[in-house]
Motif scaffolding. Sequence first.
Motif, PDB file in Angstrom:
ATOM      1  N   ARG A   3     116.121  -6.153  44.614  1.00  0.00           N
ATOM      2  CA  ARG A   3     115.141  -6.751  43.700  1.00  0.00           C
ATOM      3  C   ARG A   3     113.838  -5.974  43.725  1.00  0.00           C
ATOM      4  O   ARG A   3     113.322  -5.661  44.791  1.00  0.00           O
ATOM      5  CB  ARG A   3     114.910  -8.207  44.093  1.00  0.00           C
ATOM      6  N   ARG A   4     113.332  -5.673  42.551  1.00  0.00           N
ATOM      7  CA  ARG A   4     112.119  -4.867  42.465  1.00  0.00           C
ATOM      8  C   ARG A   4     110.935  -5.593  43.099  1.00  0.00           C
ATOM      9  O   ARG A   4     110.111  -4.981  43.773  1.00  0.00           O
ATOM     10  CB  ARG A   4     111.836  -4.549  40.998  1.00  0.00           C
ATOM     11  N   ASP A   5     110.851  -6.914  42.915  1.00  0.00           N
ATOM     12  CA  ASP A   5     109.740  -7.686  43.499  1.00  0.00           C
ATOM     13  C   ASP A   5     109.732  -7.547  45.009  1.00  0.00           C
ATOM     14  O   ASP A   5     108.679  -7.352  45.628  1.00  0.00           O
ATOM     15  CB  ASP A   5     109.875  -9.173  43.128  1.00  0.00           C
ATOM     16  N   ASP A   6     110.935  -7.681  45.602  1.00  0.00           N
ATOM     17  CA  ASP A   6     111.055  -7.531  47.059  1.00  0.00           C
ATOM     18  C   ASP A   6     110.507  -6.180  47.485  1.00  0.00           C
ATOM     19  O   ASP A   6     109.769  -6.067  48.469  1.00  0.00           O
ATOM     20  CB  ASP A   6     112.534  -7.602  47.490  1.00  0.00           C
ATOM     21  N   PHE A   7     110.886  -5.149  46.724  1.00  0.00           N
ATOM     22  CA  PHE A   7     110.504  -3.788  47.083  1.00  0.00           C
ATOM     23  C   PHE A   7     108.985  -3.632  47.075  1.00  0.00           C
ATOM     24  O   PHE A   7     108.394  -3.070  47.996  1.00  0.00           O
ATOM     25  CB  PHE A   7     111.166  -2.798  46.118  1.00  0.00           C
ATOM     26  N   ILE A  28     123.481  -3.239  52.955  1.00  0.00           N
ATOM     27  CA  ILE A  28     122.710  -2.007  53.125  1.00  0.00           C
ATOM     28  C   ILE A  28     121.860  -1.757  51.869  1.00  0.00           C
ATOM     29  O   ILE A  28     120.666  -1.472  51.962  1.00  0.00           O
ATOM     30  CB  ILE A  28     123.650  -0.803  53.390  1.00  0.00           C
ATOM     31  N   ASP A  29     122.477  -1.902  50.697  1.00  0.00           N
ATOM     32  CA  ASP A  29     121.735  -1.664  49.443  1.00  0.00           C
ATOM     33  C   ASP A  29     120.628  -2.699  49.253  1.00  0.00           C
ATOM     34  O   ASP A  29     119.514  -2.362  48.861  1.00  0.00           O
ATOM     35  CB  ASP A  29     122.676  -1.774  48.216  1.00  0.00           C
ATOM     36  N   PHE A  30     120.959  -3.952  49.525  1.00  0.00           N
ATOM     37  CA  PHE A  30     120.069  -5.045  49.133  1.00  0.00           C
ATOM     38  C   PHE A  30     118.921  -5.254  50.125  1.00  0.00           C
ATOM     39  O   PHE A  30     117.798  -5.556  49.734  1.00  0.00           O
ATOM     40  CB  PHE A  30     120.884  -6.341  49.007  1.00  0.00           C
ATOM     41  N   LEU A  31     119.217  -5.098  51.415  1.00  0.00           N
ATOM     42  CA  LEU A  31     118.212  -5.417  52.444  1.00  0.00           C
ATOM     43  C   LEU A  31     117.635  -4.185  53.137  1.00  0.00           C
ATOM     44  O   LEU A  31     116.442  -4.109  53.385  1.00  0.00           O
ATOM     45  CB  LEU A  31     118.826  -6.343  53.502  1.00  0.00           C
TER      46      LEU A  31
END
Length: 376
Positions: free
Chosen positions: A155-159, A255-258
């Motif tokens: 998620r871009r917001d998370d990033f 791996i991708d998401f977190l």
Amino acid sequence: MHHHSLKITYPDPATAELAFVGDWTLHSEVCPWQHLQQQLQAQPHLKKIRLVTVDLGIWDSRLLNVLQKVSEYCADREYRLDADDLPSGVRRLLDLGSAVAERQGARRSDRRFSFLYRTGEAAIAIWQECMRFTEFAGELVLSLWRLLRGRARFRRDDFFNLLQAAGPDALPIVSLIAILVGAVLAFVGAIQLQMFGAEIYVANLVALGSLREMGAMMTAIIMAGRTGSAYAAQLGSMQVNHEIDALKTFGISIIDFLVLPRMIALVIMLPLLTLWADLLGIVGGLMVSVMVLDLSLLEYLIQSRESVGWEDLTVGLIKSVLFAIVIAMSGCLRGLQSGRDSAAVGKATTSAMVTAILLIVVWDAITTILFNLLDF
């Protein structure tokens, strides 16, 4: 209170008779097992323990508990246990208890292993740890490849939140430490260089020390404590709440998401923080030089500019990228390895920080030696 007692008699030196008298229930007063054990240990020639229950009243699991301990004690010391006198109900329950195999690892083993054995065990553990790290690094590389092909999902917001946490939020502490480290370097250098009347070279020492070593390393160590351990705590808490299992169930790559967004956030922000720390390190040295050594501001700045080149800055930045990768990997790996209770999350957090700092120092040494060999 119902009283119960345990009378120990010794018909001969090799035999102990344990006579259970009165009610043995959970509500009766406790006869401590340690006390009984001490009395039995005081008999050096003991070979056999006989249980007598003629005067036994009402009993429940309290009695079974003591009998279980007595039978274990006999098994440990290879004594004979004469339990023929027990009521048939007690005997059946005791047999049932000993028939169920003990769960592996349920009891801590008291055996002391030899030094060689422990060394071997430690070596195997370190090797497995290295394999885990390598495997994790491989997964990250694949994840990066997926990102480049536009397949990785996070998620871009998370990033952006992670960027904020790893960069701007860390500025105050990084700034403070950088200035102080610069000042300390200047002080240490000044004491030595004053002997030769070469105070002006404090500028060289601080500029080189900050750009090549201290800027990158101190920032990395702060970020390992601030951000690396935070990553471990976040992922550890997600393990506890089964959030990671939920993501896997949805078919989302952990791996991708977190891990990937955390890694990229640190790799972007740590070199920028390192540049800032380099600058403030030089400012710290400048403050000490102007106040303590009576150098002029301009002299110091010109000397600093002449003493370092682009390659010194590059060395620091290459190190900072390496450190960022190491911190993110340690934090995320320890978080994902965490168990499912609060103590395990605490351990994962500590372990993440220790691993990160250890690897930072190791990589710092390796890169410094390499750059020296390459005359870089």
